[in-house]
Design an enzyme around this catalytic site. Structure first.
Site, PDB file in Angstrom:
ATOM      1  N   CYS A  40     -51.208 -82.503  85.074  1.00 40.63           N
ATOM      2  CA  CYS A  40     -52.736 -82.771  85.179  1.00 40.63           C
ATOM      3  C   CYS A  40     -53.417 -81.553  85.485  1.00 40.63           C
ATOM      4  CB  CYS A  40     -53.145 -84.015  86.153  1.00 40.63           C
ATOM      5  SG  CYS A  40     -52.557 -85.397  85.639  1.00 40.63           S
ATOM      6  N   GLU A  91     -55.552 -81.038  87.997  1.00 38.80           N
ATOM      7  CA  GLU A  91     -55.334 -80.868  89.654  1.00 38.80           C
ATOM      8  C   GLU A  91     -54.276 -80.434  90.118  1.00 38.80           C
ATOM      9  OE1 GLU A  91     -56.144 -83.637  87.673  1.00 38.80           O
ATOM     10  OE2 GLU A  91     -57.294 -85.025  88.692  1.00 38.80           O
ATOM     11  N   CYS A  96     -51.586 -86.957  91.431  1.00 40.17           N
ATOM     12  CA  CYS A  96     -52.438 -86.066  91.968  1.00 40.17           C
ATOM     13  C   CYS A  96     -53.082 -86.008  93.226  1.00 40.17           C
ATOM     14  CB  CYS A  96     -53.523 -85.666  90.719  1.00 40.17           C
ATOM     15  SG  CYS A  96     -53.056 -84.924  89.264  1.00 40.17           S
TER      16      CYS A  96
HETATM   17  N1  THU Z   1     -55.628 -86.125  83.364  1.00 43.44           N
HETATM   18  C1  THU Z   1     -55.743 -84.904  84.489  1.00 43.44           C
HETATM   19  O1  THU Z   1     -55.587 -83.513  84.040  1.00 43.44           O
HETATM   20  N2  THU Z   1     -56.188 -85.087  85.508  1.00 43.44           N
HETATM   21  C2  THU Z   1     -56.645 -86.445  85.917  1.00 43.44           C
HETATM   22  O2  THU Z   1     -57.057 -86.827  86.973  1.00 43.44           O
HETATM   23  C3  THU Z   1     -56.383 -87.772  84.982  1.00 43.44           C
HETATM   24  C4  THU Z   1     -55.516 -87.527  83.706  1.00 43.44           C
HETATM   25  C5  THU Z   1     -54.880 -85.721  82.060  1.00 43.44           C
HETATM   26  C6  THU Z   1     -53.274 -85.896  81.865  1.00 43.44           C
HETATM   27  C7  THU Z   1     -53.406 -85.891  80.399  1.00 43.44           C
HETATM   28  O3  THU Z   1     -53.232 -84.626  79.931  1.00 43.44           O
HETATM   29  C8  THU Z   1     -54.685 -86.412  80.040  1.00 43.44           C
HETATM   30  O4  THU Z   1     -55.752 -86.244  81.235  1.00 43.44           O
HETATM   31  C9  THU Z   1     -54.757 -87.972  79.680  1.00 43.44           C
HETATM   32  O5  THU Z   1     -54.134 -88.588  80.718  1.00 43.44           O
END
Ligand code: THU
Length: 139
Positions: free
Chosen positions: A59, A61, A95
């Protein structure tokens, strides 16, 4: 909640938007950018980075905080998450745990979207009674 100056928030939102623009999310097409303010006043950013082996996705974060650590910073006072979703994006559970490692319980976590809607939490609202480095002190 610990207070962050408005100009720093603006800087964080711009950096998170820049992270959003660089997201590598060909599988979900759900782009996320994040930016964090370090204890020394610098801004670091990240984006989500997906993988053909879906479970290896990281992710925005977590990538953002890792960028800070790589830059020599291990304390952060706020993190902003930017998406283009009508429903603001809160950090996922993994995260939240990593945020609790590096940000104080009263630090700001702020979600922003393309409409400039915002939602704010403290770290402890997102992860009450977090397991943190302090819990390892009596090893
Ligand atoms: N994702 C993030 O980068 N941060 C979040 O807080 C929620 C989810 C990303 C992971 C994945 O690449 C996409 O969003 C869908 O879940």
């Amino acid at each position: 909640m610990s207070k962050i100056e408005n100009n720093k928030i603006t800087e964080l939102v711009e950096a998170a938007k820049d992270g959003f623009a660089k997201a590598y999310a060909p599988y979900s097409n759900f782009h996320v950018g994040a930016a964090a303010l370090t204890a020394s006043g610098n801004v670091v950013k990240g984006c989500n980075v997906e993988n053909a082996s879906y479970g290896l996705t990281v992710c925005a974060e977590r990538n953002c905080l890792a960028q800070g650590v790589i830059a020599g910073e291990q304390e952060f006072s706020a993190i902003v998450i930017y998406t283009n979703q009508e429903k603001l994006t809160p950090p996922c559970g993994a995260c939240r745990q990593v945020i609790a490692e590096f940000l104080a319980p009263d630090a700001l976590v702020k979600a922003v979207n393309h409409n400039n809607d915002t939602k704010e939490w403290t770290v402890s609202e997102l992860l009450p009674d977090a397991f943190t480095p302090k819990d390892l002190l009596e090893r």
